[in-house]
Design a protein around this motif. Structure first.
Motif, PDB file in Angstrom:
ATOM      1  N   CYS A 305      39.314  38.632   7.580  1.00  0.00           N
ATOM      2  CA  CYS A 305      37.949  38.919   7.125  1.00  0.00           C
ATOM      3  C   CYS A 305      37.742  40.423   7.023  1.00  0.00           C
ATOM      4  O   CYS A 305      37.138  40.927   6.062  1.00  0.00           O
ATOM      5  CB  CYS A 305      36.926  38.316   8.086  1.00  0.00           C
ATOM      6  SG  CYS A 305      37.046  36.530   8.310  1.00  0.00           S
ATOM      7  N   HIS A 306      38.235  41.155   8.004  1.00  0.00           N
ATOM      8  CA  HIS A 306      38.129  42.612   8.000  1.00  0.00           C
ATOM      9  C   HIS A 306      38.853  43.204   6.788  1.00  0.00           C
ATOM     10  O   HIS A 306      38.315  44.087   6.100  1.00  0.00           O
ATOM     11  CB  HIS A 306      38.715  43.167   9.295  1.00  0.00           C
ATOM     12  CG  HIS A 306      38.753  44.661   9.371  1.00  0.00           C
ATOM     13  ND1 HIS A 306      37.614  45.433   9.552  1.00  0.00           N
ATOM     14  CD2 HIS A 306      39.792  45.534   9.284  1.00  0.00           C
ATOM     15  CE1 HIS A 306      37.963  46.716   9.571  1.00  0.00           C
ATOM     16  NE2 HIS A 306      39.266  46.801   9.413  1.00  0.00           N
ATOM     17  N   ALA A 307      40.063  42.716   6.508  1.00  0.00           N
ATOM     18  CA  ALA A 307      40.815  43.223   5.357  1.00  0.00           C
ATOM     19  C   ALA A 307      40.067  42.956   4.051  1.00  0.00           C
ATOM     20  O   ALA A 307      40.059  43.792   3.144  1.00  0.00           O
ATOM     21  CB  ALA A 307      42.202  42.582   5.325  1.00  0.00           C
ATOM     22  N   ALA A 308      39.426  41.797   3.957  1.00  0.00           N
ATOM     23  CA  ALA A 308      38.669  41.493   2.738  1.00  0.00           C
ATOM     24  C   ALA A 308      37.512  42.475   2.558  1.00  0.00           C
ATOM     25  O   ALA A 308      37.279  42.990   1.458  1.00  0.00           O
ATOM     26  CB  ALA A 308      38.149  40.056   2.793  1.00  0.00           C
ATOM     27  N   ARG A 309      36.799  42.738   3.630  1.00  0.00           N
ATOM     28  CA  ARG A 309      35.689  43.693   3.536  1.00  0.00           C
ATOM     29  C   ARG A 309      36.189  45.092   3.168  1.00  0.00           C
ATOM     30  O   ARG A 309      35.569  45.798   2.365  1.00  0.00           O
ATOM     31  CB  ARG A 309      34.934  43.739   4.865  1.00  0.00           C
ATOM     32  CG  ARG A 309      33.767  44.729   4.857  1.00  0.00           C
ATOM     33  CD  ARG A 309      32.972  44.662   6.152  1.00  0.00           C
ATOM     34  NE  ARG A 309      31.918  45.672   6.173  1.00  0.00           N
ATOM     35  CZ  ARG A 309      31.026  45.815   7.143  1.00  0.00           C
ATOM     36  NH1 ARG A 309      31.066  44.991   8.200  1.00  0.00           N
ATOM     37  NH2 ARG A 309      30.094  46.748   7.082  1.00  0.00           N
ATOM     38  N   GLN A 310      37.328  45.495   3.740  1.00  0.00           N
ATOM     39  CA  GLN A 310      37.833  46.851   3.528  1.00  0.00           C
ATOM     40  C   GLN A 310      38.495  47.048   2.172  1.00  0.00           C
ATOM     41  O   GLN A 310      38.781  48.184   1.784  1.00  0.00           O
ATOM     42  CB  GLN A 310      38.823  47.214   4.635  1.00  0.00           C
ATOM     43  CG  GLN A 310      38.226  47.253   6.027  1.00  0.00           C
ATOM     44  CD  GLN A 310      37.042  48.198   6.136  1.00  0.00           C
ATOM     45  OE1 GLN A 310      35.892  47.772   6.212  1.00  0.00           O
ATOM     46  NE2 GLN A 310      37.320  49.492   6.129  1.00  0.00           N
ATOM     47  N   THR A 311      38.754  45.971   1.445  1.00  0.00           N
ATOM     48  CA  THR A 311      39.348  46.089   0.109  1.00  0.00           C
ATOM     49  C   THR A 311      38.381  45.696  -0.996  1.00  0.00           C
ATOM     50  O   THR A 311      38.714  45.812  -2.186  1.00  0.00           O
ATOM     51  CB  THR A 311      40.605  45.196   0.001  1.00  0.00           C
ATOM     52  OG1 THR A 311      40.260  43.835   0.314  1.00  0.00           O
ATOM     53  CG2 THR A 311      41.688  45.664   0.965  1.00  0.00           C
ATOM     54  N   PHE A 312      37.196  45.255  -0.639  1.00  0.00           N
ATOM     55  CA  PHE A 312      36.248  44.736  -1.628  1.00  0.00           C
ATOM     56  C   PHE A 312      35.806  45.838  -2.585  1.00  0.00           C
ATOM     57  O   PHE A 312      35.423  46.930  -2.176  1.00  0.00           O
ATOM     58  CB  PHE A 312      35.029  44.138  -0.927  1.00  0.00           C
ATOM     59  CG  PHE A 312      34.107  43.391  -1.844  1.00  0.00           C
ATOM     60  CD1 PHE A 312      34.441  42.138  -2.321  1.00  0.00           C
ATOM     61  CD2 PHE A 312      32.899  43.945  -2.248  1.00  0.00           C
ATOM     62  CE1 PHE A 312      33.584  41.443  -3.166  1.00  0.00           C
ATOM     63  CE2 PHE A 312      32.036  43.266  -3.087  1.00  0.00           C
ATOM     64  CZ  PHE A 312      32.383  42.008  -3.555  1.00  0.00           C
ATOM     65  N   ASP A 313      35.876  45.528  -3.877  1.00  0.00           N
ATOM     66  CA  ASP A 313      35.471  46.432  -4.955  1.00  0.00           C
ATOM     67  C   ASP A 313      34.126  45.907  -5.477  1.00  0.00           C
ATOM     68  O   ASP A 313      34.050  44.811  -6.033  1.00  0.00           O
ATOM     69  CB  ASP A 313      36.543  46.405  -6.043  1.00  0.00           C
ATOM     70  CG  ASP A 313      36.210  47.220  -7.281  1.00  0.00           C
ATOM     71  OD1 ASP A 313      35.041  47.630  -7.461  1.00  0.00           O
ATOM     72  OD2 ASP A 313      37.125  47.443  -8.095  1.00  0.00           O
ATOM     73  N   TYR A 314      33.088  46.717  -5.322  1.00  0.00           N
ATOM     74  CA  TYR A 314      31.740  46.252  -5.648  1.00  0.00           C
ATOM     75  C   TYR A 314      31.480  46.138  -7.142  1.00  0.00           C
ATOM     76  O   TYR A 314      30.545  45.448  -7.553  1.00  0.00           O
ATOM     77  CB  TYR A 314      30.696  47.155  -4.985  1.00  0.00           C
ATOM     78  CG  TYR A 314      30.521  46.859  -3.518  1.00  0.00           C
ATOM     79  CD1 TYR A 314      29.504  46.028  -3.057  1.00  0.00           C
ATOM     80  CD2 TYR A 314      31.402  47.391  -2.570  1.00  0.00           C
ATOM     81  CE1 TYR A 314      29.361  45.745  -1.703  1.00  0.00           C
ATOM     82  CE2 TYR A 314      31.258  47.115  -1.224  1.00  0.00           C
ATOM     83  CZ  TYR A 314      30.234  46.294  -0.792  1.00  0.00           C
ATOM     84  OH  TYR A 314      30.105  46.005   0.544  1.00  0.00           O
ATOM     85  N   ALA A 315      32.301  46.787  -7.980  1.00  0.00           N
ATOM     86  CA  ALA A 315      32.179  46.585  -9.419  1.00  0.00           C
ATOM     87  C   ALA A 315      32.953  45.350  -9.849  1.00  0.00           C
ATOM     88  O   ALA A 315      32.441  44.507 -10.585  1.00  0.00           O
ATOM     89  CB  ALA A 315      32.676  47.815 -10.173  1.00  0.00           C
ATOM     90  N   TYR A 316      34.173  45.242  -9.402  1.00  0.00           N
ATOM     91  CA  TYR A 316      35.013  44.080  -9.715  1.00  0.00           C
ATOM     92  C   TYR A 316      34.492  42.808  -9.052  1.00  0.00           C
ATOM     93  O   TYR A 316      34.761  41.696  -9.498  1.00  0.00           O
ATOM     94  CB  TYR A 316      36.448  44.386  -9.267  1.00  0.00           C
ATOM     95  CG  TYR A 316      37.442  43.279  -9.428  1.00  0.00           C
ATOM     96  CD1 TYR A 316      37.653  42.668 -10.654  1.00  0.00           C
ATOM     97  CD2 TYR A 316      38.195  42.842  -8.339  1.00  0.00           C
ATOM     98  CE1 TYR A 316      38.585  41.651 -10.795  1.00  0.00           C
ATOM     99  CE2 TYR A 316      39.123  41.829  -8.469  1.00  0.00           C
ATOM    100  CZ  TYR A 316      39.314  41.230  -9.699  1.00  0.00           C
ATOM    101  OH  TYR A 316      40.230  40.224  -9.821  1.00  0.00           O
ATOM    102  N   GLN A 317      33.725  42.994  -7.970  1.00  0.00           N
ATOM    103  CA  GLN A 317      33.174  41.878  -7.194  1.00  0.00           C
ATOM    104  C   GLN A 317      34.278  40.985  -6.627  1.00  0.00           C
ATOM    105  O   GLN A 317      34.191  39.754  -6.642  1.00  0.00           O
ATOM    106  CB  GLN A 317      32.196  41.052  -8.041  1.00  0.00           C
ATOM    107  CG  GLN A 317      30.834  41.707  -8.204  1.00  0.00           C
ATOM    108  CD  GLN A 317      30.050  41.762  -6.886  1.00  0.00           C
ATOM    109  OE1 GLN A 317      29.673  40.744  -6.324  1.00  0.00           O
ATOM    110  NE2 GLN A 317      29.832  42.975  -6.400  1.00  0.00           N
ATOM    111  N   GLY A 318      35.327  41.629  -6.136  1.00  0.00           N
ATOM    112  CA  GLY A 318      36.424  40.903  -5.532  1.00  0.00           C
ATOM    113  C   GLY A 318      37.306  41.823  -4.712  1.00  0.00           C
ATOM    114  O   GLY A 318      37.106  43.048  -4.684  1.00  0.00           O
TER     115      GLY A 318
END
Length: 460
Positions: A305-318
């Motif tokens: 879950c932490h890795a997902a948050r730390q890699t999330f791209d707010y423009a790409y939305q993923g």
């Protein structure tokens, strides 16, 4: 598996679009724009060699070779580019929060790099730390064959946290000859002959006025490539990694289905951060309890879950932005991350032999990869070894649970679905493939054998 909207197998999609414009459009599929095979090749393009060139800057001499505007280089065993004397201030309005702030900044521009062969694509990647009140902007500018330049394309407005700015790629960039697709600069119509013959990076280090803080950049670079359109790649024979399996932890993305919709809802959308976390932990690194304090304590494997948050791209939305994953890995002290391509499965064998697993991006329908049990328009998994017969041992996060993550995939099938740039889908239409895209995470101070293996794929 990654999701289909916006980018599936990004690195090759534009090349296929260009071919479609020249050869006549086919039916679009989830894997990318449709096109027809080249005429005169029996329905399949002949295999051709891929031109792949990575250039990075990481040493004190590297940083000194660029043009500094307010930056300096730290001493010690790990030279880092830092903000020393602000060159000025700039206003940045975060497109995802609407907040406008004034930032002090300094800039560094790399020397011009000319790859051995002209390129149709550029993918930048960087390793940095951004403490509170700081962030980093990474840009690239290419020069075209015959003259003319791209704009300074923004490849990421990036921070290792998400409290003050939202980590983001930038949509809508292009000049009619090339386009930015999330994390990749791509020549829009390769069939036209347009190519990028040289490029520069520009790093803008930002901090809030009066904070005294600074980003630290340890490595920055880009991979330029021209991978030919191909449905099939040459077969390789088992090599020096036959019989080697690296002890990489196993995590399933699917145990996280429905978790954290704000970070794309777990499950198939988390193949990239799940793969990244497996390799990060192979190298002995883990988030701290403080890092994980925000995760619901009832959730298993909170580090994913932490890795997902730390890699999330707010423009790409993923979470599938390739450089954002490499940058996340490098936030762990002593670890480095690069996005590049491999030209063959023999490249992967040299890395595995040296103890370096890799994260690969591929697309296929179910019958093309025996043992997968699914099809995908784009998916990340980790290559952790080879059987004695040379088949690929993968930790595949698209598994029902952690125990099921280890898979063995037939060598010939795997190398083709990973390295091809074009594919025929199950319904007979034409889609794209990634052409050997991979993430490499490795120690900042590799062994001699690891240095040789990395150098064999252009990483120095």
């Amino acid at each position: 598996m990654t999701r289909t909207p916006r980018r599936t197998v990004l690195a090759a999609a534009v090349a296929v679009a260009g071919a479609a414009a020249t050869l006549g459009a086919g039916t679009a599929t989830a894997g990318g724009p449709g096109s027809r095979p080249r005429p005169g090749t029996g329905g399949r393009p002949r295999p051709a060699a891929a031109a792949i060139d990575y250039r990075g800057w990481s040493t004190a001499g590297d940083w000194a070779s660029g043009t500094a505007e307010g930056t300096a280089v730290t001493g010690g065993g790990t030279p880092a580019l830092v903000l020393d004397t602000p060159a000025g201030t700039l206003d940045y309005t975060d497109p995802h929060t609407g907040t406008t702030r004034t930032w002090e900044y300094a800039r560094w521009v790399s020397p011009e790099h000319r790859p051995a062969e002209p390129a149709t694509e550029l993918i930048a990647s960087w390793n940095a730390r951004t403490p509170a009140h700081t962030h980093l902007r990474v840009e690239v500018r290419g020069t075209y064959a015959g003259g003319g330049q791209t704009p300074w394309y923004t490849m990421g407005v990036w921070a290792s946290g998400d409290e003050e700015i939202r980590r983001t790629s930038v949509d809508g960039q292009g000049d009619g000859v090339s386009t930015v697709w999330t994390d990749t600069v791509a020549v829009t119509d390769p069939a036209s002959g347009a190519r990028i013959v040289s490029w520069r990076l520009r790093l803008t280090l930002c901090r809030l006025p009066g904070s005294g803080a600074t980003p630290e950049v340890w490595r920055a670079g880009a991979m330029a490539s021209d991978v030919p359109e191909r449905f099939e790649v040459p077969a390789t024979e088992p090599g020096p990694a036959a019989g080697i399996e690296l002890p990489v932890p196993r995590y399933s993305q699917n145990v996280h289905i429905g978790r954290y919709p704000e970070y794309d809802n777990g499950g198939e959308a988390w193949c990239s951060p799940t793969s990244s976390q497996m390799i990060i932990e192979y190298w002995g690194h883990h988030p701290t309890p403080e890092d994980l304090a925000w995760v619901d304590p009832s959730y298993s494997d909170p580090q994913v879950c932490h890795a997902a948050r730390q890699t999330f791209d707010y423009a790409y939305q993923g979470c599938g932005n390739w450089p954002f994953n490499a940058a996340y890995a490098a936030t762990y002290e002593g670890l480095r991350g690069v996005v590049t391509r491999c030209a063959s499965l023999a490249d992967a064998e040299r890395l595995i032999q040296a103890g370096i697993p890799l994260i690969t991006s591929q697309s296929f329908y179910e019958e093309e990869l025996d043992g997968a049990g699914y099809g995908t328009a784009g998916h990340l998994m980790t290559v952790i070894g080879f059987t004695a017969d040379g088949d690929v041992i993968a930790n595949d996060p698209a598994s029902p649970d952690n125990d099921a993550v280890r898979r063995v995939y037939p060598r010939r099938q795997f190398e083709n679905v990973w390295l091809r740039t074009r594919r025929t889908t199950q319904d007979g239409t034409t889609a794209s493939g990634t052409g050997g895209v991979c993430y490499l995470y490795f120690p900042a101070r590799p062994t001699a054998a690891q240095r040789r293996a990395l150098a064999s794929v252009g990483i120095r």
